[in-house]
Design an enzyme around this catalytic site. Structure first.
Site, PDB file in Angstrom:
ATOM      1  N   ARG A 114       0.811  -1.309   0.178  1.00 30.22           N
ATOM      2  CA  ARG A 114      -0.062   0.070  -0.025  1.00 30.22           C
ATOM      3  C   ARG A 114       0.845   1.472   0.112  1.00 30.22           C
ATOM      4  NH1 ARG A 114      -2.940  -3.259   3.491  1.00 30.22           N
ATOM      5  NH2 ARG A 114      -4.685  -4.012   2.399  1.00 30.22           N
ATOM      6  N   LYS A 136       2.825  12.334  -9.755  1.00 28.57           N
ATOM      7  CA  LYS A 136       2.261  11.379 -10.464  1.00 28.57           C
ATOM      8  C   LYS A 136       3.019  10.437 -11.058  1.00 28.57           C
ATOM      9  CE  LYS A 136      -1.219  14.506 -12.843  1.00 28.57           C
ATOM     10  NZ  LYS A 136      -1.451  15.122 -14.178  1.00 28.57           N
ATOM     11  N   GLU A 178      10.496  20.987 -22.546  1.00 26.90           N
ATOM     12  CA  GLU A 178       9.559  21.037 -21.402  1.00 26.90           C
ATOM     13  C   GLU A 178      10.179  22.226 -20.427  1.00 26.90           C
ATOM     14  OE1 GLU A 178       6.746  19.568 -20.573  1.00 26.90           O
ATOM     15  OE2 GLU A 178       6.711  17.773 -21.473  1.00 26.90           O
ATOM     16  N   LYS A 224       6.924  24.357 -11.920  1.00 23.64           N
ATOM     17  CA  LYS A 224       5.932  23.231 -11.677  1.00 23.64           C
ATOM     18  C   LYS A 224       5.748  22.931 -10.159  1.00 23.64           C
ATOM     19  CE  LYS A 224       4.603  18.544 -12.781  1.00 23.64           C
ATOM     20  NZ  LYS A 224       5.132  17.400 -13.579  1.00 23.64           N
ATOM     21  N   GLU A 234      -5.685  27.088  -6.864  1.00 22.92           N
ATOM     22  CA  GLU A 234      -6.918  27.679  -7.155  1.00 22.92           C
ATOM     23  C   GLU A 234      -7.547  26.823  -8.264  1.00 22.92           C
ATOM     24  OE1 GLU A 234      -6.271  31.579  -7.535  1.00 22.92           O
ATOM     25  OE2 GLU A 234      -4.942  31.893  -5.684  1.00 22.92           O
ATOM     26  N   ARG A 238      -3.307  23.093 -12.275  1.00 30.29           N
ATOM     27  CA  ARG A 238      -2.424  22.086 -12.917  1.00 30.29           C
ATOM     28  C   ARG A 238      -2.507  21.761 -14.418  1.00 30.29           C
ATOM     29  NH1 ARG A 238       0.120  17.173  -9.474  1.00 30.29           N
ATOM     30  NH2 ARG A 238       1.434  16.312 -10.998  1.00 30.29           N
ATOM     31  N   ASN A 242      -0.304  21.591 -19.140  1.00 31.41           N
ATOM     32  CA  ASN A 242      -0.618  21.039 -20.467  1.00 31.41           C
ATOM     33  C   ASN A 242      -0.413  21.890 -21.740  1.00 31.41           C
ATOM     34  OD1 ASN A 242      -1.310  18.712 -19.171  1.00 31.41           O
ATOM     35  ND2 ASN A 242      -3.470  19.080 -19.107  1.00 31.41           N
ATOM     36  N   HIS A 245       0.318  20.506 -24.845  1.00 25.82           N
ATOM     37  CA  HIS A 245       0.055  19.165 -24.948  1.00 25.82           C
ATOM     38  C   HIS A 245      -1.055  18.552 -25.903  1.00 25.82           C
ATOM     39  CE1 HIS A 245       3.586  18.927 -22.110  1.00 25.82           C
ATOM     40  NE2 HIS A 245       3.379  17.768 -21.689  1.00 25.82           N
ATOM     41  N   HIS A 249      -0.194  15.340 -27.968  1.00 24.14           N
ATOM     42  CA  HIS A 249      -0.710  14.029 -27.906  1.00 24.14           C
ATOM     43  C   HIS A 249      -1.419  13.540 -29.088  1.00 24.14           C
ATOM     44  CE1 HIS A 249      -2.301  10.692 -25.878  1.00 24.14           C
ATOM     45  NE2 HIS A 249      -3.644  10.958 -26.113  1.00 24.14           N
ATOM     46  N   HIS A 262       9.055  13.056 -26.693  1.00 22.95           N
ATOM     47  CA  HIS A 262       7.861  13.964 -26.087  1.00 22.95           C
ATOM     48  C   HIS A 262       8.111  15.379 -26.235  1.00 22.95           C
ATOM     49  CE1 HIS A 262       4.522  15.042 -23.552  1.00 22.95           C
ATOM     50  NE2 HIS A 262       5.311  15.326 -22.690  1.00 22.95           N
TER      51      HIS A 262
END
Ligand SMILES: NC(=O)c1ccc[n+]([C@@H]2O[C@H](COP(=O)([O-])OP(=O)(O)OC[C@H]3O[C@@H](n4cnc5c(N)ncnc54)[C@H](O)[C@@H]3O)[C@@H](O)[C@H]2O)c1
Ligand SMILES: [Zn+2]
Length: 356
Positions: A114, A136, A178, A224, A234, A238, A242, A245, A249, A262
């Protein structure tokens, strides 16, 4: 040693950025349960061994990296190795490597018993400026990238910029895009540093280059970290990350993730988003040209002829839903972006047509 900064998410964690840090990983990780070093075989002898040598005692587990191995199978193999070597709830996983390693081993650590503590020691520019920050972690599914994942905030992030000296130029460039993205979103100085320093960045290693890289990593991490940190949350800021992106994608899907990094896909995606922003009148032409020029001067590889409909479909554009509104991040200036929620189907097409 004082960290460069603390990132405040569900827990606050230190981020160390600088030189000579690989030799100090053991000291920076601190005490606690038994440590395990998880490292791709390709990096085990150089960076893995140095990091391992900084611990009094550590178990080293290697695995093969490459995007194709960012799977549940690899994560499961890591979990099996942890079990066989007696890892317990208080063990800590120290992950050395690029974004693939951080995502896969980080995901394994997030579900093992866990969840055990993870310390990221990113060794690619992309991992230092992006994937190691924010918590992430994920592996891919045959149906798509990063579909199996969780949210697992690290105990610490240790970025030794000297590891970037051995990074192949294409991988370095991917991370530079990036970082440039971060500059366009929220830090004009970061943008300028990359624009002015781009020749030095791709020159041979040296003290000035290392200083520049340190500055770029620090500034990009700040962008970041500010966005993902809880006190700043707020709404759903996040999503700003993107920028570039949406179309990226689509491009990556249409190219089957082959022949493009990427970062390069994000580069074309930012140019595509700028076309929409300029057309809407939110991004002045002069600023648009500056951003596009900065991107093109870094020379992302030319895109091959792509099927426009495949790109659009991967972006969630469906002819049946022509009337629905979609989200895109648009630049207003260098250092300022906004989330736009009423992007039309025609605008998505305009974006794709600008680069494909
Ligand atoms: N979790 C997140 O928030 C997040 C964000 C962005 C990207 N990602 C993920 O990151 C992954 C991409 O990461 P990446 O760009 O670091 O690629 P990568 O981890 O695949 O590494 C690229 C290559 O560089 C090699 N390498 C790593 N460090 C090196 C070094 N110092 N010297 C020489 N070679 C080195 C690796 O062995 C590999 O062959 C993708 O899977 C992406 O989904 C995750
Ligand atoms: Zn990205």
């Amino acid at each position: 040693m004082k960290p460069y900064r603390l990132v405040r998410q569900s827990r606050a964690y230190p981020v160390y950025i600088g030189t000579g840090l690989l030799e100090r990983v053991g000291e920076l990780v601190g005490g606690g349960g038994k440590p395990f070093l998880l490292v791709p075989a390709a990096l085990a002898e150089c960076y893995g061994a140095t990091a391992a040598g900084s611990f009094d005692q550590i178990d080293v587990i290697t695995f093969d990296d490459g995007e194709g191995r960012k799977t549940l199978e690899t994560a499961n193999a890591l979990i099996t190795a942890l079990l066989e070597r007696g890892a317990r709830r208080d063990s800590v996983a120290v992950v050395v490597g690029g974004g693939m390693a951080g995502d896969t081993a980080g995901f394994a650590a997030s579900i093992f018993l866990r969840g055990i503590d993870v310390v990221h020691v990113p060794t690619t520019l992309l991992a230092q400026v992006d994937s190691s920050i924010g918590g992430k972690v994920a592996v891919n599914h045959p149906k798509g990238k990063n579909l199996i994942g969780s949210f697992h905030v690290p105990r610490a992030v240790i970025s030794d910029v000297e590891t970037l000296d051995t990074l192949p130029p294409a991988e370095l460039l991917s991370g530079v895009f990036e970082a440039l993205k971060g500059g366009i979103i929220a830090d004009r100085v970061l943008f300028e540093r990359i624009v002015e320093g781009h020749e030095l960045l791709f020159a041979d290693s040296g003290a000035t280059r290392t200083e520049l890289l340190t500055d770029i990593v620090r500034r990009a991490v700040d962008v970041k970290a500010d966005i993902v940190s809880e006190d700043e949350r707020e709404g759903d800021q996040r999503r700003l990350l993107n920028y570039g992106h949406t179309v990226a994608h689509g491009i990556e899907t249409a190219m089957n993730y082959q022949g493009i990094t990427h970062g390069e896909a994000v580069a074309w995606g930012m140019i595509a988003a700028n076309a929409v922003a300029e057309c809407r009148g939110v991004l002045p032409r002069e600023a648009c040209n500056r951003i596009d020029r900065a991107i093109l001067d870094l020379r992302p590889r030319e895109l091959p002829p792509l099927d426009r409909d495949v790109v659009l479909a991967a972006m969630g554009h469906d002819k049946k839903f022509t009337g629905t509104k979609r989200v895109m991040v648009l630049a207003r200036d260098v250092g300022r972006c906004e989330i736009v929620e009423d992007v039309t189907a025609a605008e998505l097409e305009l974006a794709v047509d600008a680069v494909v």
